[in-house]
Design a protein around this motif. Structure first.
Motif, PDB file in Angstrom:
ATOM      1  N   ILE A   4      -8.480   8.849 -14.723  1.00 59.94           N
ATOM      2  CA  ILE A   4      -9.095   7.542 -14.929  1.00 59.94           C
ATOM      3  C   ILE A   4      -8.379   6.464 -14.103  1.00 59.94           C
ATOM      4  N   LEU A   5      -7.043   6.502 -14.098  1.00 60.40           N
ATOM      5  CA  LEU A   5      -6.280   5.525 -13.325  1.00 60.40           C
ATOM      6  C   LEU A   5      -6.538   5.667 -11.832  1.00 60.40           C
ATOM      7  N   LEU A  24     -11.534   2.325  -7.115  1.00 61.50           N
ATOM      8  CA  LEU A  24     -12.565   1.300  -7.289  1.00 61.50           C
ATOM      9  C   LEU A  24     -12.055  -0.078  -6.880  1.00 61.50           C
ATOM     10  N   ILE A  25     -10.833  -0.406  -7.277  1.00 61.86           N
ATOM     11  CA  ILE A  25     -10.254  -1.698  -6.903  1.00 61.86           C
ATOM     12  C   ILE A  25     -10.116  -1.806  -5.389  1.00 61.86           C
ATOM     13  N   LEU A  60     -13.774  -2.279  -3.924  1.00 62.66           N
ATOM     14  CA  LEU A  60     -14.361  -3.586  -4.220  1.00 62.66           C
ATOM     15  C   LEU A  60     -13.563  -4.724  -3.579  1.00 62.66           C
ATOM     16  N   GLY A  61     -12.250  -4.578  -3.555  1.00 63.57           N
ATOM     17  CA  GLY A  61     -11.418  -5.622  -2.989  1.00 63.57           C
ATOM     18  C   GLY A  61     -11.373  -5.614  -1.476  1.00 63.57           C
ATOM     19  N   ASP A  62     -11.662  -4.463  -0.887  1.00 62.48           N
ATOM     20  CA  ASP A  62     -11.637  -4.313   0.576  1.00 62.48           C
ATOM     21  C   ASP A  62     -10.306  -4.800   1.159  1.00 62.48           C
ATOM     22  N   PHE A  63      -9.210  -4.343   0.540  1.00 63.92           N
ATOM     23  CA  PHE A  63      -7.893  -4.749   1.009  1.00 63.92           C
ATOM     24  C   PHE A  63      -7.493  -3.940   2.244  1.00 63.92           C
ATOM     25  N   PHE A  69      -2.892  -2.736   0.174  1.00 67.96           N
ATOM     26  CA  PHE A  69      -3.256  -1.937  -0.992  1.00 67.96           C
ATOM     27  C   PHE A  69      -3.849  -0.614  -0.505  1.00 67.96           C
ATOM     28  N   PRO A  70      -3.002   0.390  -0.287  1.00 69.70           N
ATOM     29  CA  PRO A  70      -3.503   1.666   0.240  1.00 69.70           C
ATOM     30  C   PRO A  70      -4.365   2.396  -0.772  1.00 69.70           C
ATOM     31  N   SER A  71      -5.286   3.187  -0.285  1.00 59.92           N
ATOM     32  CA  SER A  71      -6.157   3.974  -1.156  1.00 59.92           C
ATOM     33  C   SER A  71      -5.422   5.231  -1.622  1.00 59.92           C
ATOM     34  N   PRO A  72      -5.930   5.881  -2.677  1.00 59.38           N
ATOM     35  CA  PRO A  72      -5.321   7.149  -3.107  1.00 59.38           C
ATOM     36  C   PRO A  72      -5.292   8.197  -2.001  1.00 59.38           C
ATOM     37  N   GLN A  73      -6.319   8.190  -1.134  1.00 61.70           N
ATOM     38  CA  GLN A  73      -6.335   9.157  -0.034  1.00 61.70           C
ATOM     39  C   GLN A  73      -5.184   8.912   0.936  1.00 61.70           C
TER      40      GLN A  73
END
Length: 241
Positions: free
Chosen positions: A14-15, A21-22, A25-28, A33-37
């Motif tokens: 879930i986290l 998702l953040i 949506l935030g398009d950082f 803010f790196p993605s999980p990938q």
């Protein structure tokens, strides 16, 4: 035990979904803010580097936990056995907790150097008070029926402490040690942040300077995994809860 593993796994999924998702949506930017990938790529591509620094931090945490527990338990027994010692040392212990940890870390590095000893001492200092306070409270709150029964056997103060009051304090001691397990990585990593040439804390500072935020997140995830793993092992193989 399988159910106890499924719960944190489910929460972790879930986290991860919220994290993704953040990021979407935030398009950082990835350096903010790196993605999980991105973090997973760092974990897999730098596995040897991360493992090298993880070993150092694990040793610091393990020795800090062991020595902090021994010193904390010994101090609690001493405080409980001698009221005079308790009246003298308790205020010192309380005052010592008012000193910020970050203020102590540079002094320890100055005294003990950039190697592992300063990080172990840092972990001990953070672990020591929760263990001491929890065990001492447990020793003071021995059930009155137990103490009355011990009086009928005319136990000496030392035997009363070791045979009656210490077993009664074990639940409180276990709670204090669980708190110590959760904060032990903090002491080691803070010491590595202040001054070190190895360890996950050092790797995070080094990655931050080079704007490798995804590598910082990878090191942070390993620290979370270490804390959770130690707590899970203690709960299921020692405390059986």
């Amino acid at each position: 035990m399988k159910l106890s593993l499924l719960k944190p796994l489910f929460i972790g999924i879930i986290l991860l979904c919220l994290w993704q998702l953040i990021g979407v949506l935030g398009d950082f930017p990835h350096y903010i803010f790196p993605s999980p990938q991105d973090v997973w790529l760092q974990l897999t591509s730098h596995i040897e580097l991360l493992w090298q620094h993880t070993q150092i931090t694990l040793i610091e945490i393990g020795l800090g936990l062991l020595l902090g527990f021994i010193f904390g338990l010994s101090s609690a027994l001493l405080l409980s056995f001698s009221p005079k010692t308790s009246s003298l040392l308790l205020p010192v212990l309380v005052i010592s907790q008012a000193i910020p940890v970050f203020a102590i870390a540079p002094i320890l590095v100055l005294w003990l150097g950039y190697g592992m000893p300063s990080k172990i001492v840092m972990a001990i200092l953070i672990i020591y008070f929760p263990v001491t306070a929890a065990c001492y409270d447990g020793l003071r709150n021995t059930p009155k029926a137990w103490l009355d029964l011990a009086k009928t056997f005319k136990l000496s103060p030392l035997r009363l402490l070791l045979k009656v009051r210490l077993p009664a304090a074990l639940p409180a001691l276990a709670s204090g040690f669980r708190i110590a397990v959760s904060v032990a990585p903090i002491g080691a990593v803070i010491g590595e942040w202040v001054g070190s040439s190895e360890g996950l804390g050092y790797l995070m500072i080094h990655a931050n300077v080079r704007m490798q935020v995804d590598l910082m997140f990878a090191a942070l995830l390993i620290l979370v995994a270490i804390s959770f793993s130690i707590d899970w092992l203690l709960r299921h193989f020692i405390w059986h809860v």
